[in-house]
Design an enzyme around this catalytic site. Structure first.
Site, mmCIF file in Angstrom:
data_model
loop_
_atom_site.group_PDB
_atom_site.id
_atom_site.type_symbol
_atom_site.label_atom_id
_atom_site.label_comp_id
_atom_site.label_asym_id
_atom_site.label_seq_id
_atom_site.Cartn_x
_atom_site.Cartn_y
_atom_site.Cartn_z
ATOM 1 N N HIS A 116 0.755 -11.736 2.158
ATOM 2 C CA HIS A 116 -0.272 -11.012 1.409
ATOM 3 C C HIS A 116 -0.847 -11.835 0.258
ATOM 4 O O HIS A 116 -2.053 -11.860 0.038
ATOM 5 C CB HIS A 116 0.301 -9.694 0.885
ATOM 6 C CG HIS A 116 -0.731 -8.663 0.586
ATOM 7 N ND1 HIS A 116 -0.438 -7.327 0.462
ATOM 8 C CD2 HIS A 116 -2.062 -8.760 0.378
ATOM 9 C CE1 HIS A 116 -1.540 -6.650 0.204
ATOM 10 N NE2 HIS A 116 -2.543 -7.498 0.143
ATOM 11 N N TYR A 161 0.817 -1.212 0.000
ATOM 12 C CA TYR A 161 0.000 0.000 0.000
ATOM 13 C C TYR A 161 0.854 1.266 0.000
ATOM 14 O O TYR A 161 0.361 2.350 -0.316
ATOM 15 C CB TYR A 161 -0.924 0.048 1.224
ATOM 16 C CG TYR A 161 -1.927 -1.065 1.334
ATOM 17 C CD1 TYR A 161 -2.114 -1.999 0.317
ATOM 18 C CD2 TYR A 161 -2.710 -1.187 2.482
ATOM 19 C CE1 TYR A 161 -3.039 -3.020 0.447
ATOM 20 C CE2 TYR A 161 -3.639 -2.200 2.610
ATOM 21 C CZ TYR A 161 -3.796 -3.116 1.600
ATOM 22 O OH TYR A 161 -4.714 -4.125 1.738
#
Length: 270
Positions: free
Chosen positions: A103, A43
């Site tokens: 992730h 992010y």
């Protein structure tokens, strides 16, 4: 039911631009009552999330902080994984996170190569819990054979247009949390007639109905993204919305199916 002090409504912090906004957004979210903040290496906002936590008048010990490392865009040597984990902590400005996820099970990811590094981080106290994200049930079963730390959570997309019954059942069977990201289907739930009907019945918003439907499942938590104080407060209020059997049946009858996050490297595309 897994650990019952896990805040079931958290703040998702993904955005493709204006990453600096998350300092203020996180600070505001904590001030209105959020105690669970979710971010990720990819992010590129961990620094700002950490600043928001630091600026908020909330004790760090009262905040459940999650982040994720990725393996499809890091150097091919798996030895880079410990550096990636340490980088997350450094950018967040913390000695440890409450939950560290893999992730994506893609790129250099292999159970036997990568998961021991998460066990090491757990044993070293760099993370208090270990999680996986975007796995299939088959990949979860394979990971269980390697991972020594208890699996605390699995995170994947879920909302009324993508119910994820199999993944939720897996979480319930093995007693860990399923954390639903994109719980509003990036706004697609707002115009679904069945959801709007339930919202009107309860004088609620479609967002609150979608979140309440998710929270109606055992072992499920949600991490909606929001920036304005009104939306932050509205999402948090979804915990107080009680759906009845008629509501559940109507929402479950929706036959529209959409996946919002669908990269080529997603294991469901293999």
């Amino acid at each position: 039911m897994p650990r019952d002090d896990f805040p079931r409504i958290g703040l998702g912090t993904y955005s493709s631009d204006n990453r600096e906004q998350w300092t203020e957004n996180v600070r505001t979210a904590l001030e209105v009552g959020y105690r669970h903040v979710d971010t990720a290496q990819v992010y590129e906002n961990e620094e700002y999330v950490g600043e928001g936590i630091d600026q908020a008048d909330v004790d760090r010990d009262d905040i459940f902080l999650s982040t994720k490392t990725v393996h499809h865009d890091v150097p091919p040597e798996s030895e880079q994984v410990p550096e990636a984990i340490d980088g997350c902590l450094e950018r967040l400005g913390v000695d440890a996170v409450d939950l560290l996820y893999v992730h994506w099970p893609s790129g250099i990811y292999e159970h036997e190569e990568i998961l021991p590094y998460y066990d090491d981080a757990y044993e070293a106290g760099k993370t208090r819990n270990v999680g996986l994200s975007n796995f299939t049930p088959e990949l979860l079963d394979e990971a269980f054979e390697v991972l020594e730390a208890p699996l605390f959570a699995h995170q994947a997309e879920m909302h009324p247009l993508l119910p994820q019954d199999e993944l939720v059942a897996h979480a319930q069977e093995h007693d860990y949390w399923f954390v639903a990201y994109s719980p509003l289907a990036q706004g697609a739930v707002f115009d679904v007639p069945e959801i709007r009907e339930v919202a009107e019945k309860h004088d609620a918003t479609p967002a609150q109905v979608s979140l309440a439907w998710l929270l109606d499942h055992d072992n499920v938590a949600v991490i909606p993204k929001a920036s304005s104080r009104d939306h932050l407060e509205g999402n948090l209020a979804a915990a107080d919305l009680e759906l009845d059997e008629e509501d559940r049946e109507l929402i479950d009858s929706i036959d529209r199916r959409e996946r919002q996050i669908d990269p080529d490297h997603g294991p469901w595309n293999w």
